[in-house]
Design a protein around this motif. Structure first.
Motif, PDB file in Angstrom:
ATOM      1  N   LEU A 193       0.850  -1.194   0.000  1.00 42.18           N
ATOM      2  CA  LEU A 193       0.000   0.000   0.000  1.00 42.18           C
ATOM      3  C   LEU A 193       0.884   1.241   0.000  1.00 42.18           C
ATOM      4  CD1 LEU A 193      -2.678  -0.981   2.671  1.00 42.18           C
ATOM      5  CD2 LEU A 193      -3.109  -0.539   0.264  1.00 42.18           C
ATOM      6  N   PRO A 194       0.398   2.340  -0.581  1.00 39.83           N
ATOM      7  CA  PRO A 194       1.176   3.584  -0.521  1.00 39.83           C
ATOM      8  C   PRO A 194       1.332   4.061   0.929  1.00 39.83           C
ATOM      9  CG  PRO A 194      -0.600   3.742  -2.142  1.00 39.83           C
ATOM     10  CD  PRO A 194      -0.811   2.474  -1.386  1.00 39.83           C
ATOM     11  N   ARG A 195       2.496   4.551   1.269  1.00 43.23           N
ATOM     12  CA  ARG A 195       2.767   5.005   2.636  1.00 43.23           C
ATOM     13  C   ARG A 195       1.871   6.160   3.071  1.00 43.23           C
ATOM     14  NH1 ARG A 195       8.516   4.000   4.802  1.00 43.23           N
ATOM     15  NH2 ARG A 195       8.964   2.042   3.763  1.00 43.23           N
ATOM     16  N   ILE A 196       1.443   6.951   2.108  1.00 41.78           N
ATOM     17  CA  ILE A 196       0.588   8.091   2.456  1.00 41.78           C
ATOM     18  C   ILE A 196      -0.710   7.614   3.107  1.00 41.78           C
ATOM     19  CG2 ILE A 196      -0.485   8.220   0.162  1.00 41.78           C
ATOM     20  CD1 ILE A 196       0.352  11.228   2.393  1.00 41.78           C
ATOM     21  N   LEU A 197      -1.194   6.441   2.725  1.00 45.55           N
ATOM     22  CA  LEU A 197      -2.410   5.920   3.356  1.00 45.55           C
ATOM     23  C   LEU A 197      -2.178   5.630   4.832  1.00 45.55           C
ATOM     24  CD1 LEU A 197      -3.837   3.523   0.613  1.00 45.55           C
ATOM     25  CD2 LEU A 197      -4.568   5.848   1.187  1.00 45.55           C
ATOM     26  N   GLY A 198      -0.991   5.136   5.163  1.00 41.47           N
ATOM     27  CA  GLY A 198      -0.664   4.906   6.570  1.00 41.47           C
ATOM     28  C   GLY A 198      -0.634   6.203   7.358  1.00 41.47           C
ATOM     29  N   ALA A 199      -0.053   7.226   6.750  1.00 41.36           N
ATOM     30  CA  ALA A 199      -0.003   8.531   7.417  1.00 41.36           C
ATOM     31  C   ALA A 199      -1.414   9.099   7.601  1.00 41.36           C
ATOM     32  CB  ALA A 199       0.862   9.491   6.609  1.00 41.36           C
ATOM     33  N   LEU A 200      -2.271   8.953   6.597  1.00 40.77           N
ATOM     34  CA  LEU A 200      -3.642   9.451   6.702  1.00 40.77           C
ATOM     35  C   LEU A 200      -4.432   8.704   7.773  1.00 40.77           C
ATOM     36  CD1 LEU A 200      -4.483   9.944   2.926  1.00 40.77           C
ATOM     37  CD2 LEU A 200      -4.286  11.740   4.663  1.00 40.77           C
ATOM     38  N   MET A 201      -4.227   7.383   7.842  1.00 41.08           N
ATOM     39  CA  MET A 201      -4.938   6.594   8.852  1.00 41.08           C
ATOM     40  C   MET A 201      -4.480   6.989  10.254  1.00 41.08           C
ATOM     41  SD  MET A 201      -7.291   4.359   9.077  1.00 41.08           S
ATOM     42  CE  MET A 201      -7.786   2.678   9.219  1.00 41.08           C
ATOM     43  N   ALA A 202      -3.176   7.165  10.443  1.00 39.54           N
ATOM     44  CA  ALA A 202      -2.662   7.586  11.749  1.00 39.54           C
ATOM     45  C   ALA A 202      -3.175   8.988  12.100  1.00 39.54           C
ATOM     46  CB  ALA A 202      -1.137   7.556  11.744  1.00 39.54           C
ATOM     47  N   PHE A 203      -3.244   9.865  11.121  1.00 40.22           N
ATOM     48  CA  PHE A 203      -3.779  11.210  11.321  1.00 40.22           C
ATOM     49  C   PHE A 203      -5.233  11.142  11.777  1.00 40.22           C
ATOM     50  CE2 PHE A 203      -5.541  15.218   9.472  1.00 40.22           C
ATOM     51  CZ  PHE A 203      -4.828  16.099  10.260  1.00 40.22           C
ATOM     52  N   GLY A 204      -6.006  10.250  11.148  1.00 43.68           N
ATOM     53  CA  GLY A 204      -7.392  10.038  11.575  1.00 43.68           C
ATOM     54  C   GLY A 204      -7.460   9.528  13.002  1.00 43.68           C
TER      55      GLY A 204
ATOM     56  N   TYR B 297     -12.992  19.967  13.962  1.00 41.02           N
ATOM     57  CA  TYR B 297     -11.715  19.647  13.318  1.00 41.02           C
ATOM     58  C   TYR B 297     -11.268  18.213  13.616  1.00 41.02           C
ATOM     59  CZ  TYR B 297     -11.945  24.664  12.998  1.00 41.02           C
ATOM     60  OH  TYR B 297     -12.382  25.948  12.747  1.00 41.02           O
ATOM     61  N   ASN B 298     -11.459  17.768  14.856  1.00 38.44           N
ATOM     62  CA  ASN B 298     -11.074  16.402  15.190  1.00 38.44           C
ATOM     63  C   ASN B 298     -11.929  15.395  14.427  1.00 38.44           C
ATOM     64  OD1 ASN B 298     -13.371  17.044  16.642  1.00 38.44           O
ATOM     65  ND2 ASN B 298     -12.721  16.049  18.522  1.00 38.44           N
ATOM     66  N   LEU B 299     -13.202  15.682  14.275  1.00 38.20           N
ATOM     67  CA  LEU B 299     -14.099  14.815  13.522  1.00 38.20           C
ATOM     68  C   LEU B 299     -13.693  14.792  12.049  1.00 38.20           C
ATOM     69  CD1 LEU B 299     -16.651  13.066  13.645  1.00 38.20           C
ATOM     70  CD2 LEU B 299     -17.969  15.132  13.199  1.00 38.20           C
ATOM     71  N   ALA B 300     -13.360  15.950  11.503  1.00 34.79           N
ATOM     72  CA  ALA B 300     -12.929  16.030  10.102  1.00 34.79           C
ATOM     73  C   ALA B 300     -11.634  15.249   9.892  1.00 34.79           C
ATOM     74  CB  ALA B 300     -12.746  17.483   9.686  1.00 34.79           C
ATOM     75  N   CYS B 301     -10.677  15.368  10.833  1.00 34.31           N
ATOM     76  CA  CYS B 301      -9.422  14.613  10.719  1.00 34.31           C
ATOM     77  C   CYS B 301      -9.689  13.114  10.714  1.00 34.31           C
ATOM     78  CB  CYS B 301      -8.478  14.946  11.876  1.00 34.31           C
ATOM     79  SG  CYS B 301      -7.810  16.589  11.821  1.00 34.31           S
ATOM     80  N   GLY B 302     -10.523  12.668  11.643  1.00 36.20           N
ATOM     81  CA  GLY B 302     -10.826  11.248  11.738  1.00 36.20           C
ATOM     82  C   GLY B 302     -11.527  10.721  10.503  1.00 36.20           C
ATOM     83  N   LEU B 303     -12.566  11.418  10.086  1.00 38.17           N
ATOM     84  CA  LEU B 303     -13.338  10.951   8.929  1.00 38.17           C
ATOM     85  C   LEU B 303     -12.553  11.053   7.629  1.00 38.17           C
ATOM     86  CD1 LEU B 303     -16.936  12.248   9.703  1.00 38.17           C
ATOM     87  CD2 LEU B 303     -16.103   9.901   9.749  1.00 38.17           C
ATOM     88  N   LEU B 304     -11.842  12.159   7.422  1.00 40.37           N
ATOM     89  CA  LEU B 304     -11.068  12.305   6.184  1.00 40.37           C
ATOM     90  C   LEU B 304      -9.919  11.304   6.119  1.00 40.37           C
ATOM     91  CD1 LEU B 304     -10.982  16.185   5.742  1.00 40.37           C
ATOM     92  CD2 LEU B 304     -12.228  14.510   4.370  1.00 40.37           C
TER      93      LEU B 304
END
Length: 189
Positions: A122-133, A152-159
């Motif tokens: 998987l692309p590493r960016i997906l890991g970073a996005l999941m951790a950000f969520g 903002y916390n909800l947006a981070c998690g959902l996005l």
């Protein structure tokens, strides 16, 4: 068809198919949860909530299977955190001032993000996005903090999660690299 036969058929499928199923189930679960929160009430709302939880249990088990070639222990730990969080949600167990189900889910997202980042399929960016969520969900350790940081916390998690699961739904995983990492010589288990 018995559950054992069904699980055996799923186990035989490719990791790309499992990733797409996990992505589809996640999208279905989120849409069900939104309908629970925004539209449905009473008994229909409870039914939608349990359907959403059942979908998340299936996603958790599929993710365990997809990521165990990366690191079996971390994958099992992540699945355990999410299953405990789902159990807290089902039992409606929340001490005053916190939402433990969301906190456990946040830890799950962080661990899955680390596994995605360490995977070769998987692309590493997906890991970073999941951790950000996951960081967005961890703010629910304190409801005053979560309310202060909302939306903002909800947006981070959902996005963060939505980008991962939509990517999995439409692209799946690189099967050749998954198989390489699943061999004893591959992975960082």
């Amino acid at each position: 068809m018995s559950a054992t036969v069904m699980m055996e058929r799923i186990r035989e499928k490719s990791p790309c198919f499992k990733a797409r199923i996990a992505g589809g189930l996640y999208v279905f679960s989120v849409l069900t949860a939104l309908s629970f929160e925004l539209v449905l009430g009473g008994r229909l709302g409870y039914a939608a909530n349990f359907i959403q939880m059942a979908g998340m249990v299936a996603v958790t088990l599929l993710f365990y299977d997809i990521f165990k070639p990366v690191n079996r222990g971390i994958s099992l730990l992540a699945a355990s955190f999410n299953l405990v969080g789902i159990a807290f949600e089902a039992l409606r167990f929340n001490p005053p001032g916190a939402n433990l189900a969301m906190v456990f889910h946040g830890v799950y997202c962080l661990l899955i993000g680390c596994l995605m980042f360490g995977s070769t399929f998987l692309p590493r960016i997906l890991g970073a996005l999941m951790a950000f969520g996951g960081l967005g969900w961890l703010t629910y350790v304190s409801l005053p903090l979560a309310n202060y940081l909302s939306p903002y916390n909800l947006a981070c998690g959902l996005l963060g999660e939505a980008s991962v699961f939509l990517s999995l739904l439409f692209m799946g995983v690189n099967v050749q690299r998954w198989q390489e990492q699943a061999t004893p010589a591959g992975g960082f288990r």
